[in-house]
Design an enzyme around this catalytic site. Structure first.
Site, PDB file in Angstrom:
ATOM      1  N   THR A  47     -28.283  -1.422 -25.485  1.00 21.26           N
ATOM      2  CA  THR A  47     -27.609  -1.668 -24.213  1.00 21.26           C
ATOM      3  C   THR A  47     -27.386  -0.372 -23.450  1.00 21.26           C
ATOM      4  O   THR A  47     -27.656  -0.271 -22.248  1.00 21.26           O
ATOM      5  CB  THR A  47     -26.272  -2.381 -24.452  1.00 21.26           C
ATOM      6  OG1 THR A  47     -26.489  -3.585 -25.184  1.00 21.26           O
ATOM      7  CG2 THR A  47     -25.587  -2.718 -23.137  1.00 21.26           C
ATOM      8  N   LEU A  48     -26.894   0.645 -24.150  1.00 18.08           N
ATOM      9  CA  LEU A  48     -26.656   1.940 -23.519  1.00 18.08           C
ATOM     10  C   LEU A  48     -27.949   2.537 -22.959  1.00 18.08           C
ATOM     11  O   LEU A  48     -27.989   3.008 -21.819  1.00 18.08           O
ATOM     12  CB  LEU A  48     -26.030   2.903 -24.529  1.00 18.08           C
ATOM     13  CG  LEU A  48     -24.571   2.626 -24.911  1.00 18.08           C
ATOM     14  CD1 LEU A  48     -24.233   3.304 -26.233  1.00 18.08           C
ATOM     15  CD2 LEU A  48     -23.630   3.115 -23.816  1.00 18.08           C
TER      16      LEU A  48
ATOM     17  N   GLU B 250       1.285   3.734   2.075  1.00 20.16           N
ATOM     18  CA  GLU B 250       1.999   4.061   3.296  1.00 20.16           C
ATOM     19  C   GLU B 250       3.278   3.238   3.446  1.00 20.16           C
ATOM     20  O   GLU B 250       4.322   3.748   3.884  1.00 20.16           O
ATOM     21  CB  GLU B 250       1.092   3.825   4.519  1.00 20.16           C
ATOM     22  CG  GLU B 250      -0.169   4.672   4.522  1.00 20.16           C
ATOM     23  CD  GLU B 250      -1.366   3.973   3.884  1.00 20.16           C
ATOM     24  OE1 GLU B 250      -2.504   4.193   4.348  1.00 20.16           O
ATOM     25  OE2 GLU B 250      -1.167   3.213   2.908  1.00 20.16           O
TER      26      GLU B 250
ATOM     27  N   ASP C  82     -19.439  -6.085 -35.398  1.00 16.67           N
ATOM     28  CA  ASP C  82     -18.063  -5.579 -35.425  1.00 16.67           C
ATOM     29  C   ASP C  82     -16.984  -6.641 -35.216  1.00 16.67           C
ATOM     30  O   ASP C  82     -15.824  -6.408 -35.530  1.00 16.67           O
ATOM     31  CB  ASP C  82     -17.880  -4.509 -34.339  1.00 16.67           C
ATOM     32  CG  ASP C  82     -18.762  -3.292 -34.563  1.00 16.67           C
ATOM     33  OD1 ASP C  82     -19.335  -3.173 -35.658  1.00 16.67           O
ATOM     34  OD2 ASP C  82     -18.869  -2.467 -33.641  1.00 16.67           O
TER      35      ASP C  82
ATOM     36  N   CYS D 257      -1.840  -1.132   7.483  1.00 19.03           N
ATOM     37  CA  CYS D 257      -0.930   0.013   7.405  1.00 19.03           C
ATOM     38  C   CYS D 257      -0.910   0.798   8.711  1.00 19.03           C
ATOM     39  O   CYS D 257       0.103   1.406   9.063  1.00 19.03           O
ATOM     40  CB  CYS D 257      -1.352   0.931   6.258  1.00 19.03           C
ATOM     41  SG  CYS D 257      -1.075   0.202   4.622  1.00 19.03           S
TER      42      CYS D 257
ATOM     43  N   HIS E 284       0.841  -1.185   0.000  1.00 19.56           N
ATOM     44  CA  HIS E 284       0.000   0.000   0.000  1.00 19.56           C
ATOM     45  C   HIS E 284       0.885   1.247   0.000  1.00 19.56           C
ATOM     46  O   HIS E 284       2.104   1.173   0.197  1.00 19.56           O
ATOM     47  CB  HIS E 284      -0.921  -0.005   1.214  1.00 19.56           C
ATOM     48  CG  HIS E 284      -1.984  -1.057   1.145  1.00 19.56           C
ATOM     49  ND1 HIS E 284      -3.015  -1.141   2.053  1.00 19.56           N
ATOM     50  CD2 HIS E 284      -2.189  -2.070   0.260  1.00 19.56           C
ATOM     51  CE1 HIS E 284      -3.807  -2.161   1.741  1.00 19.56           C
ATOM     52  NE2 HIS E 284      -3.309  -2.742   0.667  1.00 19.56           N
TER      53      HIS E 284
ATOM     54  N   LEU F 205     -11.997  -5.952 -28.180  1.00 21.70           N
ATOM     55  CA  LEU F 205     -12.252  -5.361 -26.866  1.00 21.70           C
ATOM     56  C   LEU F 205     -11.020  -5.412 -25.960  1.00 21.70           C
ATOM     57  O   LEU F 205     -11.104  -5.660 -24.769  1.00 21.70           O
ATOM     58  CB  LEU F 205     -13.447  -6.048 -26.180  1.00 21.70           C
ATOM     59  CG  LEU F 205     -14.777  -6.001 -26.949  1.00 21.70           C
ATOM     60  CD1 LEU F 205     -15.851  -6.761 -26.183  1.00 21.70           C
ATOM     61  CD2 LEU F 205     -15.214  -4.571 -27.208  1.00 21.70           C
TER      62      LEU F 205
ATOM     63  N   TRP G   6     -16.329   3.001 -38.353  1.00 19.05           N
ATOM     64  CA  TRP G   6     -15.746   4.067 -37.546  1.00 19.05           C
ATOM     65  C   TRP G   6     -16.419   5.409 -37.774  1.00 19.05           C
ATOM     66  O   TRP G   6     -16.675   5.806 -38.922  1.00 19.05           O
ATOM     67  CB  TRP G   6     -14.249   4.196 -37.823  1.00 19.05           C
ATOM     68  CG  TRP G   6     -13.453   2.977 -37.473  1.00 19.05           C
ATOM     69  CD1 TRP G   6     -12.734   2.175 -38.323  1.00 19.05           C
ATOM     70  CD2 TRP G   6     -13.288   2.404 -36.169  1.00 19.05           C
ATOM     71  NE1 TRP G   6     -12.143   1.155 -37.630  1.00 19.05           N
ATOM     72  CE2 TRP G   6     -12.464   1.266 -36.308  1.00 19.05           C
ATOM     73  CE3 TRP G   6     -13.770   2.751 -34.907  1.00 19.05           C
ATOM     74  CZ2 TRP G   6     -12.105   0.468 -35.219  1.00 19.05           C
ATOM     75  CZ3 TRP G   6     -13.416   1.960 -33.827  1.00 19.05           C
ATOM     76  CH2 TRP G   6     -12.591   0.837 -33.992  1.00 19.05           C
TER      77      TRP G   6
END
Length: 350
Positions: free
Chosen positions: A297-298, A53, A210, A87, A51, A214, A180
């Site tokens: 989906t959006l 710290e 497409d 920590c 971490h 991804l 595109w």
């Protein structure tokens, strides 16, 4: 107070170096100051590592200075055993007596307990310095634990006349390639985002149209976890999402055995789909996800009012006809140009 803000700002600068690598841990920066001079600094290592710290304390060349030093950290020090020891224990053991904390960690295993331990061992602890900025730094981590879902980023590109795609036949094999709208610079920026976030989610039609990989091939860093909505397992196994190169989660109604790097998660598509998706992503400990579409989906996430940020590109072309861009309202926080493309960022005002 101003001197505290100066060093917490440095903590936030350091914390940014952990973007895309610390998850499911938060991004944290830490500096150690002696006589108004930084003698050690660090940020959270790749998940499973030290971490912030620990890295800051180990960076101090003369440990004898620690008893008279102040430790600044953007998020409350942990107080539990995970991949690494607490920590708060290390800070106490090091002899540091002055600790300045940006914000409290809401994670139930911390949630003020780290601060309590430091005070119980005689540390003078100040809390809430640049608190809003510190909370913003860990919006992914905070959303994950407060809402039990990832931080959700919607992303799409639309034409000047508001279309995200032409009308295409998903069954036409020779059309299984991207159409595109944006330029290569915008597309490279998207790959940078993929490195920074935990996962990327698309729907069936996007994959069929497409055949996307991804991944983050145009930017150095890790690939995101691929998440694909495929109710009836229509995507051929010859498509890129099945290449085994990165963790992939298929959300489907059909029962199917998982394999190495490939996970099938059964959903009931007749019920609240967005809620079920969030539950699966939470189960897989994904702190953030980019929803890349398509339109159906959006819009599902928009209509469900389950999103945090939207990044919308507008290219230079006109389609005149096609698939309309999602309908969204939110608070505009930025608008910029990417070599001719326009990029605006909204945040949910819910």
């Amino acid at each position: 107070m101003k001197i505290h803000e100066k060093y917490i700002r440095r903590c936030l600068e350091l914390a940014k170096f952990g973007l895309g690598t610390t998850s499911p841990n938060p991004m944290v920066g830490c500096v150690i100051v002696h006589d108004d001079k930084i003698i050690g600094e660090g940020y959270t290592s790749v998940y499973g590592g030290n971490h912030a710290e620990v890295n800051a304390i180990r960076a101090v060349k003369d440990p004898s200075l620690l008893k008279d030093a102040a430790l600044y950290v953007s998020l409350e020090p942990c107080n539990h055993f995970g991949k690494t020891p607490p920590c708060s224990d290390l800070i106490v053991k090091s002899g540091i007596k002055n600790v300045v904390v940006g914000c409290v960690d809401p994670f139930e295993k911390v949630a003020g307990k780290g601060i309590e331990k430091l005070k119980a061992h005689g540390c003078d602890v100040s809390v809430g310095i640049l608190e809003r900025a510190c909370l913003e730094m860990n919006k992914r981590f905070l959303t994950f634990h407060a809402k039990e879902r990832p931080y959700i980023i919607l992303k799409w590109a639309e034409t000047q006349d508001g279309f995200i795609d032409i009308n295409r036949d998903v069954h036409s094999k020779n059309q299984a390639k991207p159409n595109w709208i944006t330029n290569q610079y915008s597309r490279q920026l998207v790959h940078k985002w993929r490195v920074e976030e935990d996962a990327i989610l698309v729907g069936t039609n996007t994959v069929l149209k497409d055949n996307p990989k991804l991944n983050s091939r145009h930017w150095k860093g890790k690939n995101p976890v691929r998440v694909v909505l495929d109710r009836n397992l229509r995507v051929p196994t010859t498509y890129h999402i099945y290449n085994g190169e990165q963790k992939t989660i298929i959300l489907t109604e059909r029962e199917s055995p998982s394999a190495e790097n490939l996970f099938f998660e059964q959903l009931d598509f007749s019920k609240n789909l967005v809620r079920q998706i969030c539950h699966v992503l939470y189960k897989h400990k994904l702190l953030s996800v980019i929803i890349e579409g398509g339109q159906q989906t959006l819009q599902a996430f928009i209509d469900a009012k389950v999103w945090d940020e939207a990044r919308i590109f507008t290219g230079i072309d006109f389609f005149l006809d096609g698939i309309s861009a999602p309908d969204i309202t939110g608070k505009l926080i930025s608008e910029t140009e990417v070599q001719g493309d326009r990029l605006k960022t909204l945040i949910s005002d819910l």
